[in-house]
Write a protein that holds these residues in place. Structure first.
Motif, short mmCIF file in Angstrom:
data_model
loop_
_atom_site.label_atom_id
_atom_site.label_comp_id
_atom_site.label_asym_id
_atom_site.label_seq_id
_atom_site.Cartn_x
_atom_site.Cartn_y
_atom_site.Cartn_z
N GLY A 136 -11.87 34.23 22.14
CA GLY A 136 -11.72 32.78 22.31
C GLY A 136 -10.48 32.45 23.12
N ALA A 137 -9.41 33.22 22.91
CA ALA A 137 -8.17 32.99 23.65
C ALA A 137 -8.34 33.30 25.14
N VAL A 138 -9.11 34.34 25.45
CA VAL A 138 -9.36 34.68 26.86
C VAL A 138 -10.10 33.53 27.54
N PHE A 142 -8.57 31.19 30.72
CA PHE A 142 -9.20 31.02 32.03
C PHE A 142 -9.54 29.56 32.33
N GLU A 143 -9.46 28.71 31.32
CA GLU A 143 -9.73 27.29 31.55
C GLU A 143 -8.46 26.43 31.52
N HIS A 144 -7.31 27.06 31.16
CA HIS A 144 -6.07 26.28 31.05
C HIS A 144 -5.49 26.02 32.43
N PRO A 145 -5.20 24.77 32.76
CA PRO A 145 -4.72 24.45 34.12
C PRO A 145 -3.32 24.95 34.43
N ASN A 146 -2.49 25.21 33.40
CA ASN A 146 -1.10 25.60 33.64
C ASN A 146 -0.90 27.11 33.79
N LEU A 147 -1.91 27.88 33.52
CA LEU A 147 -1.77 29.33 33.60
C LEU A 147 -2.19 29.82 34.98
N SER A 148 -1.38 30.72 35.53
CA SER A 148 -1.68 31.29 36.84
C SER A 148 -2.73 32.39 36.71
N GLN A 149 -3.21 32.85 37.85
CA GLN A 149 -4.18 33.93 37.85
C GLN A 149 -3.56 35.21 37.28
N LEU A 154 -3.32 39.26 32.97
CA LEU A 154 -2.54 39.98 31.97
C LEU A 154 -3.16 39.83 30.58
N ILE A 155 -3.60 38.62 30.26
CA ILE A 155 -4.24 38.38 28.97
C ILE A 155 -5.55 39.14 28.88
N LEU A 156 -6.33 39.13 29.96
CA LEU A 156 -7.59 39.86 29.98
C LEU A 156 -7.36 41.36 29.85
N GLY A 157 -6.31 41.87 30.53
CA GLY A 157 -5.99 43.29 30.43
C GLY A 157 -5.58 43.69 29.02
N SER A 249 -1.45 21.70 21.86
CA SER A 249 -2.81 21.46 21.40
C SER A 249 -3.27 22.60 20.50
N TRP A 250 -4.37 22.36 19.78
CA TRP A 250 -4.90 23.39 18.90
C TRP A 250 -5.35 24.61 19.70
N THR A 251 -5.98 24.40 20.85
CA THR A 251 -6.43 25.53 21.67
C THR A 251 -5.25 26.34 22.19
N GLU A 252 -4.14 25.67 22.51
CA GLU A 252 -2.95 26.39 22.96
C GLU A 252 -2.34 27.21 21.83
N ALA A 253 -2.36 26.67 20.62
CA ALA A 253 -1.88 27.42 19.46
C ALA A 253 -2.75 28.66 19.23
N TRP A 254 -4.05 28.49 19.40
CA TRP A 254 -5.00 29.60 19.28
C TRP A 254 -4.68 30.68 20.31
N LEU A 255 -4.44 30.25 21.55
CA LEU A 255 -4.14 31.17 22.64
C LEU A 255 -2.86 31.96 22.38
N ILE A 256 -1.79 31.25 22.00
CA ILE A 256 -0.50 31.91 21.79
C ILE A 256 -0.55 32.85 20.59
N GLU A 257 -1.20 32.44 19.51
CA GLU A 257 -1.31 33.29 18.32
C GLU A 257 -2.11 34.56 18.64
N SER A 258 -3.17 34.42 19.41
CA SER A 258 -3.96 35.60 19.79
C SER A 258 -3.12 36.57 20.60
N LEU A 259 -2.39 36.05 21.57
CA LEU A 259 -1.55 36.91 22.41
C LEU A 259 -0.48 37.58 21.57
N LEU A 260 0.09 36.84 20.63
CA LEU A 260 1.12 37.39 19.76
C LEU A 260 0.58 38.56 18.94
N GLN A 261 -0.61 38.40 18.38
CA GLN A 261 -1.19 39.47 17.56
C GLN A 261 -1.55 40.69 18.41
N LEU A 262 -2.01 40.47 19.63
CA LEU A 262 -2.31 41.59 20.51
C LEU A 262 -1.05 42.38 20.84
#
Length: 302
Positions: A136-138, A142-149, A154-157, A249-262
């Motif tokens: 879900g974080a990936v 890919f839909e977040h406007p502030n994140l670069s390619q 890096l997140i996908l990797g 936002s809730w989706t941003e919290a989801w994204l950061i928490e996922s990255l943190l756990q990885l």
């Protein structure tokens, strides 16, 4: 080996020093010190549910522990002691596991083999659910406007590397590699001394097979509660940044928490993940908002 802990601890302090050198210490302290008692209580309550969901997930992986409320309390305290030990030792993913096995055997007469197998099974169920959570974080990344390619790749990797390790960990159980290895060792000239180990490995593999066999109800429920664990983690992060005055936002919290756990699964050898949590939150929050300091403040609150 006696130098391992100081070395890994030094790595953690090095990471932490790097993070703090890129953050505004005065601003961090101002934000954290402004938290009132109600904010602290809310964060503690969310963490209570976070930890409790993990305990219930673990309970579903036992064969001899009944699904009763009193056992949730027993497992809660045993896991709390074990995780506290995990957080202060190198190889934190496994450092407190023998202690959990001993506590359950000495206090509640839970068989050593059942607890040992349950710890592996609960970790597997937890990682399976984390794959779904991180997927879900990936999608969010890919839909977040502030994140670069570059951020997205890096997140996908990180996600791909994590999935690869989970597949290997799962196949080791399904292919009975522990039994195979123990049997080979048992045929060596030290075989008689390893007889107990061989029998124990075979017993664990049989328990793995029963757990993964259809209809897999215990596996699904373990994964559901483990997913609740990750969701409560995201909720905790969401609440902390809200109380710090830097809401996301809730989706941003989801994204950061996922990255943190990885990231935490990669740096498991650092006691308490020192520096890793702070660095991940700093860079992730900075990538989303452009301001690294609130991410470090959130790590400090945690």
């Amino acid at each position: 080996m006696r130098f391992t802990k100081p070395l890994f601890l030094a790595v953690g302090f090095g990471l932490l020093a790097y993070v703090l050198s890129h953050a505004n210490i005065a601003q961090i302290w101002a934000q954290v010190s402004n938290l009132d008692a109600s904010a602290v209580i809310v964060v503690f309550l969310i963490y209570l549910f976070y930890f409790g969901a993990d305990v219930v997930s673990w309970q579903f992986t036992f064969e001899t522990v009944p699904l009763q409320f009193k056992w949730i309390g027993r497992l809660f305290f045993v896991r709390m002691v074990g995780e506290a030990y995990n957080n202060i030792t190198p190889m934190g993913s496994v450092g407190g596991e023998p202690l959990k096995v001993w506590l359950l055997k000495s206090n509640f007469d839970v068989p050593l083999g059942d607890t040992s197998a349950s710890l592996i099974l609960s970790k597997t169920a937890s990682m399976f659910s984390l794959v779904l959570f991180a997927l879900g974080a990936v999608i969010i990344a890919f839909e977040h406007p502030n994140l670069s390619q570059t951020h997205r790749l890096l997140i996908l990797g990180a996600f791909a590397w994590f999935v690869f390790n989970i597949v290997v960990f799962f196949l080791m159980q399904r292919l009975r590699l522990s039994s195979f290895t123990a049997t080979r060792l048992g045929r060596s000239r030290f075989g008689e001394k390893l007889a107990g180990l061989v029998a124990g490995m075979h017993g664990m593999d049989e328990q793995f097979a029963r757990f993964y066999a259809p209809p897999r109800n215990r596996l699904w429920w373990a994964m559901v509660w483990a997913m609740g664990n990750w969701v409560f983690g995201a909720a905790e992060l969401y609440a902390i940044l809200y109380f710090l005055g830097h809401p996301i936002s809730w989706t941003e919290a989801w994204l950061i928490e996922s990255l943190l756990q990885l990231i935490r699964t990669v740096v498991f050898f650092i006691p308490a993940g020192l520096g890793a949590q702070e660095g991940t939150l700093m860079f992730a929050y900075a990538a989303i908002t452009g301001n690294p300091t609130p991410g470090v403040a959130a790590a400090l609150v945690r």
